[in-house]
Design an enzyme around this catalytic site. Structure first.
Site, short mmCIF file in Angstrom:
data_model
loop_
_atom_site.label_atom_id
_atom_site.label_comp_id
_atom_site.label_asym_id
_atom_site.label_seq_id
_atom_site.Cartn_x
_atom_site.Cartn_y
_atom_site.Cartn_z
N HIS A 38 -7.05 15.83 65.00
CA HIS A 38 -6.88 15.74 66.09
C HIS A 38 -8.29 16.58 66.31
O HIS A 38 -9.22 17.53 65.96
CB HIS A 38 -5.88 16.50 66.47
N CYS A 64 -7.77 12.63 72.92
CA CYS A 64 -7.83 13.44 72.56
C CYS A 64 -9.26 13.91 72.05
O CYS A 64 -10.19 15.22 72.20
CB CYS A 64 -7.60 14.47 70.77
#
Length: 996
Positions: A827, A454
């Site tokens: 994330h 990510c």
């Protein structure tokens, strides 16, 4: 004496007169007396205690009994014998039909005086049998509580051996029949206290005799699983379960769910009744047992039971959220029931009519419990919105009710849905027939997470949304001798023209992978960005092909060509220059060095550093994109901290620091307010280790991006161990160091240094301070004297003679957010928008630039949220509030685009001409063919997936209730969240405005 006492008690004298006479009788009873007199007094006190029609008479009876038990123990033991107690327990006391209710209290009172007597064991043996008989007769809650009180105080009377196990089972049977006949608050509290005493006795027995627990639970399950038509067992049974040790839970649940002798109907009845226990106000761990049994049923694929029970009980569980005393447990059960019921929207839709009223009630309650429940409920609701989209008319009232509440990010939603799903058949099926989601209605394309990638996806999307850079990359021709840039071009082309909802960046990842990165591990997106830009720069610098192509295209004027001839695309787009100057405080000699940069790494000031400015600064919410008309005072060139164009003099004072400004929505003629109104001092050491080491990993008072830039540009004192070696003095001297921007990049990249190494804990940590992000930023750029004069002569950018700085305006275009508390985990996702010039491509009138359109004046210029495979509409409000809603979600890397000024308009026009005026960049043949072939392949994959799914569904056993939604619920499968390879899959449809 007994006659005197009886006469006094029965007289009509006032109680205070009676009390004085009774005192005399009791005092006399403490003296020696014959056995007959003692018996008479004991008989009278027993009569008063057991049959007295007033509390006063019973109290006198109790007091006399205690005196005789204490001062005449032999007579009391002779009176309080086994035969007398047996008669009391079996026949009662008093006239027929009006038997006393205080026999057990009487026995408990007398036992304390015979515990050491020879007859004690006989009495204990009698009571062990009699309490078992009493329990088998199903006494009232009040009598059961008295038995429990007696046995708790005198455990010698608890049945032993097989009788003890039978006693526990029968006691549970009694509890199963308890009913509170009154609705008054006092009566209800009394009932709860009685139940607690009875279940407390069971807990005491189980502690000393653990072998009695499982048989007791078996009896409990027999009661709640009974399918016979009879009155439902009491919810008071919940009080029993709370005392079962949690370490037995797994074994108990496993035995129940794997017991073939238990029919589905019995199991359904049992779990349904257990769910009703959420209304029991004194139960602890009840929700854990309910959820454990639901999970156990899911493990053995008893989906029909789970569906029936959920649909029949979920509204009742939901209604219990109104009551604070049972809210926590009810909410836990509700969360699991909803989050696990993922094959159909039916359970969630049952609650839709009730949600607005409940939310309004909780808001009105205004308690910590209500606030916490509202937040959890909102999170739950947004999970359901995400899982079952496509019902706007139904969801609108609910969305209105929860609009003011925090909204979870997509990773959190997918995590909750992923960890609670019990529909394993569909999950297993999804592994073989993954749903191919439709393209986001935003028109944008996501990037597949290849396993904690990510960080790369967020950077690529931010670069892609930098439209000037994107058009330049897409305009590259074949054979440019830049393999990495070519792969980026292909990736950008697929993001621009593919029909897929998301594409895989696997090829680009392998080509741009920093060699020191660990495969599969989370990485620092800023580190990756620096490496990527450096690779692209060095690659182009070696070939210098792109500049020749630009020269041959004749799109650039001679001036711009001369300026850019030796610049790579990375330098033109992201390159800036900075002058670092160091002044010796002894001889005042200044040494300077200019160096290039592609990003500014902004440290956080120490906690005691004043970086906030005056209190008149506009709040962040007022800052938005707009057109700024230069006024006489706005955008002036400002003085340098201590830069002179002549030799420095010892008497020259140090000038105030140059402050970065943000632009807010202003009234005509009003100058922009600087974000920092106070001068930044020069006597605080700016040691990076100190800066990070003293930061706490908790949110502090909000800072702003200009605060961090001002700190970056503020003078730094070099002293003590950091003394500067002055060449003129030929020794170490105290000095001041300052950085000044001499050339502003087209795209300004700011990295907030949130990750630091703490020498005290020897660990890396994250600074969670909230940093407000201005949508428009004014940056001071140092200009040469001749440039200053030229700018002032032509009236450009509001520059004034005699100053060293001019203002460059930047518009925010991307924000990369890190969610988590460590650079090695968490994330990344990003917000981005297409930044366009506010200056038209024609020449401005009267030297004043004009806005391009009203759209550019709009505060809500469209933002997008890129979260791996999912792309959704967003807003600047979402960008601004993300950390407020989620403290661990913090802005990390910012992209700003320079707003064109008179000096830079030629370069902007050239870039615009290269991209916009000639339409979308024309891709070379091989690239266009590859995209066309992939789009055809995607359509074929969709057709194949639809056929496979239809074939599977037709083979499923049909049921009018259990699976009726499975046939039409074809695109609501969820994918895993976080940074897994399938991250961002999500449910059907995009998240629309529900992300934040």
């Amino acid at each position: 004496m007994d006659k005197i006492l009886e006469a006094v008690v029965m007289s009509s004298y006032p109680n205070n007169v009676k009390q004085g006479l009774v005192r005399r009788v009791i005092e006399a009873a403490k003296q020696p007396m014959d056995s007959e007199q003692c018996w008479s007094m004991l008989e009278l006190s027993t009569k008063l205690y057991l049959t007295g029609d007033t509390k006063y008479k019973r109290e006198i009876g109790k007091e006399v009994l205690e005196v005789y038990g204490h001062y005449h123990p032999e007579e009391f033991e002779e009176f309080f014998n086994v035969r007398f107690l047996l008669s009391l327990l079996q026949e009662g006391y008093g006239p027929l039909g009006k038997r006393s209710h205080y026999v057990l209290d009487y026995i408990q009172l007398g036992l304390q005086f015979v515990l050491e007597s020879p007859s004690a064991n006989s009495i204990f043996s009698l009571l062990r049998i009699e309490v078992l008989r009493k329990v088998c007769e199903r006494p009232s809650p009040k009598q059961c509580a008295k038995i429990s009180k007696l046995l708790t105080q005198h455990p010698q009377c608890i049945p032993t051996g097989k009788h003890q196990l039978l006693f526990c089972q029968q006691l549970i049977r009694c509890i199963g029949q308890f009913q509170c006949v009154s609705e008054g608050e006092e009566e209800i509290m009394e009932f709860l206290e009685q139940v607690n005493k009875v279940s407390g006795l069971l807990q005491r027995i189980w502690r000393t005799q653990t072998s009695a627990i499982l048989p007791s639970l078996k009896e409990l399950f027999t009661i709640i699983s009974s399918t016979e038509e009879q009155e439902a067992p009491s919810n008071a049974l919940a009080s029993v379960v709370q005392f079962v040790p949690l370490e037995l839970m797994d074994g108990v649940i496993r035995n129940l769910t794997n017991d073939d002798s238990i029919t589905d109907m019995q199991m359904m009845m049992a779990i349904g009744r257990m769910i009703d226990w959420v209304s029991w106000p004194l139960g602890k761990n009840i929700d854990k047992w309910i959820i454990a049994l639901l999970k156990g049923l899911a493990a053995v694929k008893k989906f029909s039971i789970l569906i029936e029970v959920t649909l029949s009980k979920i509204e009742k569980v939901f209604s219990k959220l109104l009551y604070p005393i049972v809210r926590e447990g009810a909410l836990s059960v509700l969360q699991y029931m909803l989050l696990s019921f993922q094959h159909s929207h039916e359970a969630f839709h049952l609650l839709l009519p009730h949600i607005p009223r409940l939310v309004a009630s909780l808001k009105k309650e205004d308690s910590n419990s209500a606030t916490s429940s509202l937040e959890q409920l909102a999170e739950l609701i947004h999970c359901m919105f995400f899982r079952f989209s496509g019902f706007p008319d139904l969801y609108e009232p609910v969305l209105e009710a929860v609009k003011a509440l925090p909204i979870p990010n997509e990773d959190r939603i997918k995590h909750l849905l992923g960890q609670n799903a019990w529909t394993s058949q569909k999950n297993e099926l999804a592994c073989f027939y993954p749903r191919l989601a439709s393209k986001s209605e935003t028109g944008k394309i996501g990037l597949i997470n290849l396993g904690n990638t990510c960080y790369m996806n967020s950077i690529i999307q931010s670069l892609f949304m930098a439209s000037d850079f994107r058009h330049s990359v897409l305009n590259l021709t074949e054979g440019n001798s830049q393999p990495l840039m070519t792969k980026l071009q292909w990736l950008f082309a697929f993001l621009e023209h593919s029909q897929r909802p998301a594409i895989s960046p696997e090829s680009f990842l392998s080509a741009s992978w920093p060699p020191w990165f660990t495969p599969g591990a989370q990485q620092d997106c800023s580190e990756y960005l620096k490496y990527l830009l450096d690779r692209l720069h060095e690659e182009e610098k070696t070939g210098k092909r792109i500049y020749q192509k630009l020269k041959e295209s004749s799109l650039m004027s001679q001036a711009i060509e001369h300026h850019c001839l030796n610049k790579t695309l990375i330098e033109k787009m992201f390159g800036g220059k900075m002058m670092t100057k160091i002044r010796c405080l002894k001889c005042l000699n200044v040494s300077s060095r200019e160096e290039a940069f592609t990003d500014l790494s902004l440290a956080f000031p120490p906690l005691d550093r004043n970086v906030h400015g005056s209190t008149s600064v506009r709040p962040v919410e007022e800052i938005g994109p707009q057109f700024i008309k230069p006024s006489e005072n706005a955008g002036q060139l400002m003085g340098s901290p201590w830069v002179q164009r002549k030799a420095p003099m010892a008497s020259d004072p140090v000038a105030p620091s140059v402050l970065v400004e943000t632009l807010g929505l202003q009234e005509p003629g009003e100058a922009a307010n600087p974000i920092c109104g106070n001068d930044v001092g020069v006597d605080v050491p700016k040691d990076p280790l100190l800066t990070f080491g003293e930061q706490e990993c908790v949110p502090k008072d909000s800072r702003s991006v200009p605060d961090l830039i001002n700190y970056f540009l503020s003078p730094e004192r070099l002293t003590a161990e950091n003394k500067y070696h002055c060449e003129k003095c030929a020794s170490l001297q105290d000095a001041e160091k300052v950085a000044e921007l001499t050339e502003g990049p087209h795209y300004l990249i700011l990295t907030l240094l949130r990750f630091s190494f703490d020498p005290r804990t020897m660990k890396r940590k994250k600074i969670l301070d909230n940093v407000s992000i201005p949508v428009v930023l004014k940056l001071p750029i140092l200009v040469a004297p001749e440039e200053t004069e030229e700018v002032c002569q032509h009236g450009k950018d509001g520059a004034v003679p005699g100053s060293g700085f001019m203002t460059v305006v930047y518009d925010l275009c991307s924000v990369v957010v890190h969610s988590g508390i460590s650079s090695e985990s968490g994330h990344y996702y990003c917000y981005s928008r297409e930044c366009t010039d506010t200056i038209p491509h024609g020449h401005p009138q009267d030297g004043v630039p004009k806005p391009a359109s009203d759209k550019q004046l709009d505060l809500e210029i469209q933002w997008y949220l890129f979260n791996d495979t999912r792309v959704s509409f967003s807003s600047f409000e979402s960008v601004s509030n993300v950390t407020s809603f989620f403290p661990k979600d913090t802005a990390y890397v910012l992209f700003y685009r320079q707003r064109p000024s008179q000096q830079s308009c030629l370069l902007h026009e050239a870039l615009a001409e290269a991209g916009h005026l000639h339409g979308e960049p024309s891709l070379h043949k091989d690239l266009m063919e590859a995209i066309s072939k992939d789009n055809i392949l995607f359509l074929q994959e969709q057709e194949k997936e639809a056929r496979n799914r239809a074939a599977y569904i037709s083979a499923l056993p049909k049921s009018p209730l259990w699976w009726r939604d499975l046939d039409r619920d074809k695109d609501d499968d969820s994918s895993s969240g976080g940074c897994s390879p399938a991250a961002g899959g999500g449910g059907s449809g995009s998240f629309h405005g529900l992300v934040f």
